[in-house]
Structures are given as structure tokens and as C-alpha cells.
Design a protein around this motif. Structure first.
Motif, PDB file in Angstrom:
ATOM      1  N   ILE A  23       1.389  -1.321  -0.155  1.00 12.36           N
ATOM      2  CA  ILE A  23      -0.018   0.353   0.092  1.00 12.36           C
ATOM      3  C   ILE A  23       0.866   1.281  -0.229  1.00 12.36           C
ATOM      4  O   ILE A  23       1.812   1.187   0.715  1.00 12.36           O
ATOM      5  N   GLU A  24       0.540   1.995  -0.775  1.00 11.00           N
ATOM      6  CA  GLU A  24       1.896   3.237  -0.882  1.00 11.00           C
ATOM      7  C   GLU A  24       0.690   4.309  -0.139  1.00 11.00           C
ATOM      8  O   GLU A  24      -0.973   4.357   0.185  1.00 11.00           O
ATOM      9  N   LEU A  25       1.347   4.890   1.187  1.00 11.32           N
ATOM     10  CA  LEU A  25       0.650   6.264   2.106  1.00 11.32           C
ATOM     11  C   LEU A  25       1.841   6.940   2.270  1.00 11.32           C
ATOM     12  O   LEU A  25       2.711   7.259   2.157  1.00 11.32           O
ATOM     13  N   LYS A  30       6.640  12.479   3.323  1.00 14.40           N
ATOM     14  CA  LYS A  30       7.521  11.349   3.379  1.00 14.40           C
ATOM     15  C   LYS A  30       5.952  10.195   1.717  1.00 14.40           C
ATOM     16  O   LYS A  30       4.944  10.108   2.314  1.00 14.40           O
ATOM     17  N   GLN A  31       6.569   9.682   1.403  1.00 12.99           N
ATOM     18  CA  GLN A  31       5.257   8.880   0.725  1.00 12.99           C
ATOM     19  C   GLN A  31       6.394   7.443   0.966  1.00 12.99           C
ATOM     20  O   GLN A  31       7.570   7.498   0.288  1.00 12.99           O
ATOM     21  N   ARG A  46       9.748   0.898   0.992  1.00  9.02           N
ATOM     22  CA  ARG A  46      10.075   2.054   0.557  1.00  9.02           C
ATOM     23  C   ARG A  46       9.338   3.257   0.743  1.00  9.02           C
ATOM     24  O   ARG A  46       8.759   3.295   1.586  1.00  9.02           O
ATOM     25  N   MET A  47      10.800   4.575   1.299  1.00  3.11           N
ATOM     26  CA  MET A  47      10.325   5.367   1.065  1.00  3.11           C
ATOM     27  C   MET A  47      10.787   6.474   0.126  1.00  3.11           C
ATOM     28  O   MET A  47      11.887   6.215  -0.707  1.00  3.11           O
ATOM     29  N   ASN A  64      11.101  -0.948   9.130  1.00  2.00           N
ATOM     30  CA  ASN A  64      10.412  -0.883  10.301  1.00  2.00           C
ATOM     31  C   ASN A  64       8.738  -1.108  10.661  1.00  2.00           C
ATOM     32  O   ASN A  64       8.288  -0.628   9.232  1.00  2.00           O
ATOM     33  N   MET A  65       8.325  -1.232  11.690  1.00  5.72           N
ATOM     34  CA  MET A  65       7.280  -1.521  11.570  1.00  5.72           C
ATOM     35  C   MET A  65       6.382  -0.351  11.948  1.00  5.72           C
ATOM     36  O   MET A  65       7.292   0.045  13.168  1.00  5.72           O
ATOM     37  N   ILE A  66       5.447  -0.622  11.642  1.00  8.87           N
ATOM     38  CA  ILE A  66       4.317   1.486  11.745  1.00  8.87           C
ATOM     39  C   ILE A  66       3.329   0.859  12.209  1.00  8.87           C
ATOM     40  O   ILE A  66       2.712  -0.194  11.582  1.00  8.87           O
ATOM     41  N   SER A  67       2.367   1.682  12.582  1.00  9.51           N
ATOM     42  CA  SER A  67       0.543   1.546  13.074  1.00  9.51           C
ATOM     43  C   SER A  67      -0.037   2.494  12.639  1.00  9.51           C
ATOM     44  O   SER A  67       0.526   3.561  13.262  1.00  9.51           O
ATOM     45  N   ILE A  68      -1.804   2.553  11.500  1.00 10.52           N
ATOM     46  CA  ILE A  68      -1.716   3.083  11.852  1.00 10.52           C
ATOM     47  C   ILE A  68      -2.906   4.285  12.140  1.00 10.52           C
ATOM     48  O   ILE A  68      -3.903   3.327  12.190  1.00 10.52           O
ATOM     49  N   TYR A  69      -3.335   4.675  13.221  1.00 10.70           N
ATOM     50  CA  TYR A  69      -3.891   4.682  13.871  1.00 10.70           C
ATOM     51  C   TYR A  69      -4.549   6.413  14.026  1.00 10.70           C
ATOM     52  O   TYR A  69      -3.461   7.063  14.155  1.00 10.70           O
TER      53      TYR A  69
END
Length: 69
Positions: A23-25, A30-31, A46-47, A64-69
Motif C-alpha cells: 500500500i502507498e501511504l 514522505k511517500q 520503501r520511502m 521498521n514496523m508502523i501502525s496507522i491509527y
């Protein structure tokens, strides 16, 4: 770093080489291309950024792991 007159959205809008489970965020300027895990978290793959200092932030390092909330 890209120096171009072509708008950013046209360069990075849709990419066919990215697997479908990615998924692109957009986070700030930053993309990120992330892979969704079964537990709801995401792993950064990727960034893309035009600011060289964004690549020094260890928070956005690929793997790295991230969470999106």
C-alpha cells in the motif's frame, strides 16, 4: 532527489511494479510503500522523499514496523 518540472503526483501516482499486497501511504512530505501484516501493523518497504533529511529518520527506515491509527 528529483529536480523536475513534472508534478510529483504524475511521477508517483500509480506504479505497476509494486506488488498488490503493498500500500502507498503519505505521511507528511514522505511517500511510503508499506506491506500490511495480518495483525494490522505495516512494515515499511520503501520511502520516497525529496528532502534528504527524511532519510536520516530511523523511524521510517525500510524494515521498521508502523501502525496507522
Amino acid at each position: 532527489m528529483l529536480y523536475t518540472i513534472i508534478p510529483y503526483e504524475l511521477i508517483f501516482e500509480k506504479r505497476e511494479d509494486i506488488p498488490t499486497n503493498y500500500i502507498e501511504l503519505k505521511m507528511g512530505n514522505k511517500q511510503l510503500v508499506v506491506e500490511k501484516l495480518s495483525n494490522g501493523n505495516y512494515i515499511i518497504q520503501r520511502m520516497y522523499s525529496t528532502n534528504p533529511f527524511d532519510y536520516l529518520e530511523t523511524k521510517y527506515t525500510p524494515g521498521n514496523m508502523i501502525s496507522i491509527y
